[in-house]
Scaffold this active site. Sequence first.
Site, PDB file in Angstrom:
ATOM      1  N   GLY A 163       0.832  -1.200   0.000  1.00 47.38           N
ATOM      2  CA  GLY A 163       0.000   0.000   0.000  1.00 47.38           C
ATOM      3  C   GLY A 163       0.865   1.247   0.000  1.00 47.38           C
ATOM      4  O   GLY A 163       1.996   1.243   0.485  1.00 47.38           O
ATOM      5  N   HIS A 209       3.517 -12.018   5.946  1.00 48.51           N
ATOM      6  CA  HIS A 209       3.337 -10.585   5.737  1.00 48.51           C
ATOM      7  C   HIS A 209       4.621  -9.823   6.123  1.00 48.51           C
ATOM      8  O   HIS A 209       4.573  -8.712   6.656  1.00 48.51           O
ATOM      9  CB  HIS A 209       2.148 -10.085   6.569  1.00 48.51           C
ATOM     10  CG  HIS A 209       1.314  -9.022   5.897  1.00 48.51           C
ATOM     11  ND1 HIS A 209       0.150  -9.286   5.228  1.00 48.51           N
ATOM     12  CD2 HIS A 209       1.478  -7.674   5.788  1.00 48.51           C
ATOM     13  CE1 HIS A 209      -0.374  -8.165   4.755  1.00 48.51           C
ATOM     14  NE2 HIS A 209       0.426  -7.165   5.077  1.00 48.51           N
ATOM     15  N   SER A 261       8.604 -12.965   2.280  1.00 41.32           N
ATOM     16  CA  SER A 261       8.944 -12.645   3.679  1.00 41.32           C
ATOM     17  C   SER A 261      10.412 -12.930   3.967  1.00 41.32           C
ATOM     18  O   SER A 261      10.789 -14.072   4.233  1.00 41.32           O
ATOM     19  CB  SER A 261       8.060 -13.374   4.706  1.00 41.32           C
ATOM     20  OG  SER A 261       6.706 -12.946   4.571  1.00 41.32           O
TER      21      SER A 261
HETATM   22  C1  LIG Z   1       5.090  -0.886   3.175  1.00 42.00           C
HETATM   23  C2  LIG Z   1       4.381  -2.199   3.007  1.00 42.00           C
HETATM   24  C3  LIG Z   1       3.041  -2.209   2.652  1.00 42.00           C
HETATM   25  C4  LIG Z   1       2.390  -3.441   2.477  1.00 42.00           C
HETATM   26  N1  LIG Z   1       1.082  -3.443   2.053  1.00 42.00           N
HETATM   27  C5  LIG Z   1       0.494  -4.619   1.765  1.00 42.00           C
HETATM   28  C6  LIG Z   1      -0.798  -4.625   1.181  1.00 42.00           C
HETATM   29  O1  LIG Z   1      -1.402  -3.587   0.945  1.00 42.00           O
HETATM   30  N2  LIG Z   1      -1.338  -5.847   0.895  1.00 42.00           N
HETATM   31  C7  LIG Z   1      -0.681  -7.030   1.148  1.00 42.00           C
HETATM   32  O2  LIG Z   1      -1.207  -8.116   0.842  1.00 42.00           O
HETATM   33  N3  LIG Z   1       0.539  -7.027   1.694  1.00 42.00           N
HETATM   34  C8  LIG Z   1       1.149  -5.864   1.979  1.00 42.00           C
HETATM   35  N4  LIG Z   1       2.422  -5.867   2.487  1.00 42.00           N
HETATM   36  C9  LIG Z   1       3.122  -7.153   2.693  1.00 42.00           C
HETATM   37  C10 LIG Z   1       3.905  -7.542   1.421  1.00 42.00           C
HETATM   38  O3  LIG Z   1       3.034  -7.844   0.368  1.00 42.00           O
HETATM   39  C11 LIG Z   1       4.782  -8.773   1.655  1.00 42.00           C
HETATM   40  O4  LIG Z   1       4.012  -9.831   2.149  1.00 42.00           O
HETATM   41  C12 LIG Z   1       5.950  -8.512   2.619  1.00 42.00           C
HETATM   42  O5  LIG Z   1       6.470  -7.200   2.459  1.00 42.00           O
HETATM   43  C13 LIG Z   1       7.061  -9.532   2.319  1.00 42.00           C
HETATM   44  O6  LIG Z   1       8.102  -9.413   3.202  1.00 42.00           O
HETATM   45  P1  LIG Z   1       9.466  -8.596   2.875  1.00 42.00           P
HETATM   46  O7  LIG Z   1       9.111  -7.153   3.024  1.00 42.00           O
HETATM   47  O8  LIG Z   1      10.382  -9.098   3.918  1.00 42.00           O
HETATM   48  O9  LIG Z   1       9.896  -8.932   1.461  1.00 42.00           O
HETATM   49  C14 LIG Z   1       3.079  -4.654   2.682  1.00 42.00           C
HETATM   50  C15 LIG Z   1       4.425  -4.614   3.054  1.00 42.00           C
HETATM   51  C16 LIG Z   1       5.080  -3.411   3.205  1.00 42.00           C
HETATM   52  C17 LIG Z   1       6.541  -3.410   3.559  1.00 42.00           C
END
Ligand SMILES: Cc1cc2nc3c(=O)[nH]c(=O)nc-3n(C[C@H](O)[C@H](O)[C@H](O)COP(=O)(O)O)c2cc1C
Length: 380
Positions: A83, A271, A303
């Site tokens: 997001g 997540h 993740s």
């Molecule tokens: C700033 C930010 C916003 C996120 N927003 C969403 C979202 O809107 N929907 C969602 O399914 N996951 C969201 N996530 C989770 C990511 O899709 C993902 O699962 C996660 O960042 C993976 O881990 P990593 O950051 O270690 O690669 C968000 C993650 C971050 C860092």
Amino acid sequence: MLGSKSIISFEDARAKAKRKLPRMIFDFIEGSAGREIASDRNSEIFNDIFLKSKVLAEIKDPKLNSKFLNYSFDFPFGIAPMGMCDLAWPGADKNLAETAKKFNIPLCVSTAASSSLEDLKKWGKDQTWFQLYVNGPTQDAWTLVDRAKAAEYKTLILTVDVPVVSRRVRDLRNGFIVPFKIGLKQFVDFSLHPHWSLSTLFKGIPEPKNFRHGSENRFDRNASRAGANWEFLDALREKWKGNLIVKGIMDTDDASRVQNAGVDAIWVSNHGGRQLDSSPPALSALPKIRNTVGPNMPIIFDSGARNGEDVVKALALGANFVMLGRPIMMALAASSKKGLNDYLSLLKDEIGVVMAQLGINDLEKISGDVLYDGISKNIR
Ligand SMILES: Cc1cc2nc3c(=O)[nH]c(=O)nc-3n(C[C@H](O)[C@H](O)[C@H](O)COP(=O)(O)O)c2cc1C
């Protein structure tokens, strides 16, 4: 040649992003649930997995392309839904879509995106996927599904691991909310980062463009996303004829149930540690879920992956495809479109180099056999 790159490692991207962004924004991107132990463990566990180098193999032009669902991607990695990406840098959404198209990798567009799902599809074309949160009334979710269909999205991701938004201490401490509430603390924070602040003010403060809270387009990260349940998943499977992926699976029973609901792919993820601080590292769930759903069920993993070796390790442990979250935002914050380009190029280069070390020419050949001494103790 290296000199022309703005980023040559994830750590570079993170350090530059930290310098450039107001603390409140950097913390929103990097922060996690509770004491942030799960997110640290997500990345640390990759260090416990060893790969087996093989010598004297003839390696020429390693093939990094990946067939996933009904797509032919150039690489086995893509961009996880996030997001409010325009908070990283103005125009980030457009850069993401155009760069994903150029690299021929998937871009997952969040319900909470700072551009409309229609614009993102227009900029990114065919490999753009839509991620659905069920915020508040279920009818709003069905409206989003209809909009995704009308915009010709072919792949829908239902995120299921946010029954309530966790307590993210950094956000609570910083008073993170969009539009920003500017008190003295935020004023000082923004003033100390004038490049970001002036650029963002000039372009207009980002807002979520796909949903409304009452009369405002306010991004309240504490808003409930609890409307999805098993009945909703069944109804969604019935209605959505394209690819359906369920994101946020960590448990083998849940994986079986989701598989039985007839989804096209399962997305193993905690997540990025942003939801349950006592979650085991997502990588440790991956081989268990692979064993449960069998060899033919497409699995996406995210993740904690930060570099090309991490991507290879996740593939070896049972994933078909790997997504990255924070590193992408950090790369954008560090150097905008060039940063993103450099980071994706480095992932690609690293994967090619690792494959050569493993004596593998073709990504399809990556399996548990490349793991040194079987699977590490933490994964078992
Ligand atoms: C700033 C930010 C916003 C996120 N927003 C969403 C979202 O809107 N929907 C969602 O399914 N996951 C969201 N996530 C989770 C990511 O899709 C993902 O699962 C996660 O960042 C993976 O881990 P990593 O950051 O270690 O690669 C968000 C993650 C971050 C860092």
